[in-house]
Design an enzyme around this catalytic site. Structure first.
Site, PDB file in Angstrom:
ATOM      1  N   THR A  60      36.671   5.161  53.198  1.00  0.00           N
ATOM      2  CA  THR A  60      35.190   5.690  53.597  1.00  0.00           C
ATOM      3  C   THR A  60      34.781   4.831  55.036  1.00  0.00           C
ATOM      4  O   THR A  60      33.970   5.279  55.603  1.00  0.00           O
ATOM      5  CB  THR A  60      34.301   5.210  52.567  1.00  0.00           C
ATOM      6  OG1 THR A  60      34.244   4.180  52.028  1.00  0.00           O
ATOM      7  CG2 THR A  60      34.406   6.373  51.574  1.00  0.00           C
ATOM      8  N   ASP A  61      35.461   3.625  55.219  1.00  0.00           N
ATOM      9  CA  ASP A  61      34.962   2.867  56.403  1.00  0.00           C
ATOM     10  C   ASP A  61      35.056   3.642  57.696  1.00  0.00           C
ATOM     11  O   ASP A  61      34.333   3.555  58.527  1.00  0.00           O
ATOM     12  CB  ASP A  61      35.657   1.597  56.564  1.00  0.00           C
ATOM     13  CG  ASP A  61      35.418   0.504  55.498  1.00  0.00           C
ATOM     14  OD1 ASP A  61      34.475   0.993  54.642  1.00  0.00           O
ATOM     15  OD2 ASP A  61      36.110  -0.321  55.368  1.00  0.00           O
ATOM     16  N   TYR A  74      38.524  -5.563  45.033  1.00  0.00           N
ATOM     17  CA  TYR A  74      39.512  -4.736  44.732  1.00  0.00           C
ATOM     18  C   TYR A  74      40.426  -4.501  45.989  1.00  0.00           C
ATOM     19  O   TYR A  74      40.242  -5.023  46.960  1.00  0.00           O
ATOM     20  CB  TYR A  74      39.317  -3.241  44.277  1.00  0.00           C
ATOM     21  CG  TYR A  74      38.516  -2.512  45.050  1.00  0.00           C
ATOM     22  CD1 TYR A  74      37.052  -2.576  45.230  1.00  0.00           C
ATOM     23  CD2 TYR A  74      39.068  -1.683  46.287  1.00  0.00           C
ATOM     24  CE1 TYR A  74      36.450  -1.910  46.123  1.00  0.00           C
ATOM     25  CE2 TYR A  74      38.407  -1.163  47.297  1.00  0.00           C
ATOM     26  CZ  TYR A  74      37.060  -1.368  47.049  1.00  0.00           C
ATOM     27  OH  TYR A  74      36.376  -0.466  48.386  1.00  0.00           O
ATOM     28  N   THR A 132      39.790   3.378  49.266  1.00  0.00           N
ATOM     29  CA  THR A 132      39.164   2.849  47.978  1.00  0.00           C
ATOM     30  C   THR A 132      39.650   3.916  46.908  1.00  0.00           C
ATOM     31  O   THR A 132      39.791   3.725  45.988  1.00  0.00           O
ATOM     32  CB  THR A 132      37.830   2.575  48.282  1.00  0.00           C
ATOM     33  OG1 THR A 132      37.729   1.384  48.947  1.00  0.00           O
ATOM     34  CG2 THR A 132      37.211   2.187  46.630  1.00  0.00           C
ATOM     35  N   GLU A 149      14.850   5.789  79.455  1.00  0.00           N
ATOM     36  CA  GLU A 149      15.246   4.383  79.538  1.00  0.00           C
ATOM     37  C   GLU A 149      16.010   3.799  80.704  1.00  0.00           C
ATOM     38  O   GLU A 149      15.732   2.972  81.277  1.00  0.00           O
ATOM     39  CB  GLU A 149      16.052   3.992  78.157  1.00  0.00           C
ATOM     40  CG  GLU A 149      15.143   4.097  76.923  1.00  0.00           C
ATOM     41  CD  GLU A 149      14.317   3.099  76.669  1.00  0.00           C
ATOM     42  OE1 GLU A 149      14.469   2.056  77.332  1.00  0.00           O
ATOM     43  OE2 GLU A 149      13.725   2.814  75.659  1.00  0.00           O
ATOM     44  N   LYS A 154      28.670   6.994  57.354  1.00  0.00           N
ATOM     45  CA  LYS A 154      28.504   5.640  56.278  1.00  0.00           C
ATOM     46  C   LYS A 154      27.367   5.018  56.371  1.00  0.00           C
ATOM     47  O   LYS A 154      27.357   4.476  57.471  1.00  0.00           O
ATOM     48  CB  LYS A 154      29.811   5.231  56.030  1.00  0.00           C
ATOM     49  CG  LYS A 154      29.815   4.258  54.759  1.00  0.00           C
ATOM     50  CD  LYS A 154      31.191   3.461  54.708  1.00  0.00           C
ATOM     51  CE  LYS A 154      31.203   2.547  53.424  1.00  0.00           C
ATOM     52  NZ  LYS A 154      32.481   1.676  53.406  1.00  0.00           N
TER      53      LYS A 154
HETATM   54  N1  LIG Z   1      35.419   2.525  50.151  1.00  0.00           N
HETATM   55  C1  LIG Z   1      36.331   2.579  51.088  1.00  0.00           C
HETATM   56  O1  LIG Z   1      37.311   3.376  51.185  1.00  0.00           O
HETATM   57  C2  LIG Z   1      36.340   1.193  51.921  1.00  0.00           C
HETATM   58  C3  LIG Z   1      37.907   0.580  52.484  1.00  0.00           C
HETATM   59  N2  LIG Z   1      37.684  -0.501  53.169  1.00  0.00           N
HETATM   60  C4  LIG Z   1      38.460   1.786  53.080  1.00  0.00           C
HETATM   61  O2  LIG Z   1      37.865   2.254  54.156  1.00  0.00           O
HETATM   62  O3  LIG Z   1      39.688   1.900  53.142  1.00  0.00           O
END
Ligand SMILES: NC(=O)C[C@H](N)C(=O)O
Length: 337
Positions: free
Chosen positions: A100-101, A34, A20, A294, A173
């Site tokens: 970020t994923d 986007y 992103t 457990e 995340k």
């Molecule tokens: N905020 C992001 O970067 C999400 C995006 N789907 C990615 O990981 O490339």
């Protein structure tokens, strides 16, 4: 008149992988709708002219993908390029722009396999650069600031999001709609404000220079898969993953990595067939899985992932399996890294 000694700027390379932070939307109101991985590295750098006050910055487009699609081969490709740059005398720090994923997975992978004490910073953004209040510019500025700082050396791979400096090992995340998305159960290592880093704590787990893993000796990564647990879970996914060739299965368990009685017999059988069973937890704010709590791990010869979430446990398991298939050794690595 004596010449003023010129402060030498650090040389920082930005490796761009997409995400992103390189995303673009149709309107400035599109903060969540986007396309990721659209904008090239030269345009990203040109968008933050203040970077040139922090460091001599140059960029390289290593790939251009949304990070949910990153593969093991992508990890190896990126890791090898980072190692080449880290070996170069004219590189002081490396920044990786990333979606970020799966940012937490890549950051942890590099933390395990890069033999350098030079700063390596992984950074992304929650909003594309075309959106109002886009967060990528400042996150990137902060990443370059930390990458060019001598204080950041030897602290393992770091992540700069939302003004915080996080350990690439710990950070995850936690929410996908806020700019305050990245958290660690054990807190950030520091803050970066107006281009200056402020440190508060150090990672105590083995990383980079102190790691027994080295990207230069890893040819490929073995198949490690994750199976998610919940009430009424069946053993179908576990068996199918093993059948597809998984060398280890990360049990993304409830609570303390607990295992449903509906699944225990299948996991015992898979272990007897040679598949490593690694108990992790999918609880939101951070799991804490202890051996023989457990489930009788000693008896079943299973491994526990301790505080590593399932996706990070997968990374360590893959890297660890390049060295050993001994469950005791794997468990040692899960305590130490
Ligand atoms: N905020 C992001 O970067 C999400 C995006 N789907 C990615 O990981 O490339």
């Amino acid at each position: 008149k004596e010449a003023q000694p010129q402060q030498k700027l650090a040389n920082v390379v930005i490796l761009a992988t997409g995400g992103t932070i390189a995303g673009a939307g149709a309107s400035a109101a599109n903060s969540a709708t986007y396309q990721a991985a659209k904008v090239g590295i030269e345009q990203l750098i040109a968008g933050v002219p203040e970077l040139s006050q922090l460091a001599n910055v140059r960029g390289e487009q290593v790939m251009q993908i949304a990070s949910e699609s990153i593969t093991n081969d992508n990890l190896l490709q990126l890791g090898r390029r980072v190692a080449e740059l880290a070996d170069s005398n004219d590189v002081d720090g490396i920044v990786i722009t990333h979606g970020t994923d799966t940012l937490e997975e890549t950051a942890y992978f590099l933390n395990l396999v890069e033999k350098t004490d030079k700063p390596i910073i992984v950074v992304g953004s929650m909003r594309p650069g075309t959106a109002m209040s886009a967060d990528g510019m400042l996150n990137l500025y902060n990443a370059v600031a930390v990458a060019s700082s001598k204080d950041a050396r030897g602290k393992g791979v770091l992540v700069t999001m939302n003004d915080e400096i996080q350990s690439g090992r710990d950070v995850s995340k936690m929410i996908n709609i806020k700019t305050e998305a990245f958290k660690s159960a054990w807190g950030p290592l520091g803050m970066v404000v107006e281009g200056k880093s402020y440190w508060f704590r150090l990672p105590s787990k083995r990383h980079t220079m102190d790691s027994e893993f080295d990207i230069k000796t890893i040819e490929s990564l073995p198949n490690v898969e994750i199976a998610y647990s919940y009430g009424n879970v069946s053993d179908t996914a576990y068996k199918a993953l093993a059948q597809s060739g998984a060398k280890a299965i990360i049990h993304a368990g409830t609570g303390n990595g607990s295992v449903s009685s509906r699944v225990v017999p299948a996991l015992q059988d898979l272990r007897k067939d040679g598949v490593q069973i690694i108990r992790s937890s999918h609880v939101n704010a951070g799991g804490f899985v202890l051996r023989n709590a457990e489930q009788p791990d000693d008896k079943y010869d299973w491994v526990v992932a301790h505080d590593l979430n399932p996706q990070k446990a997968r990374i360590l398991a893959m890297v660890a399996l390049t060295k050993t298939n001994d469950s005791k050794e794997l468990q040692r690595m899960f305590w130490e890294y």
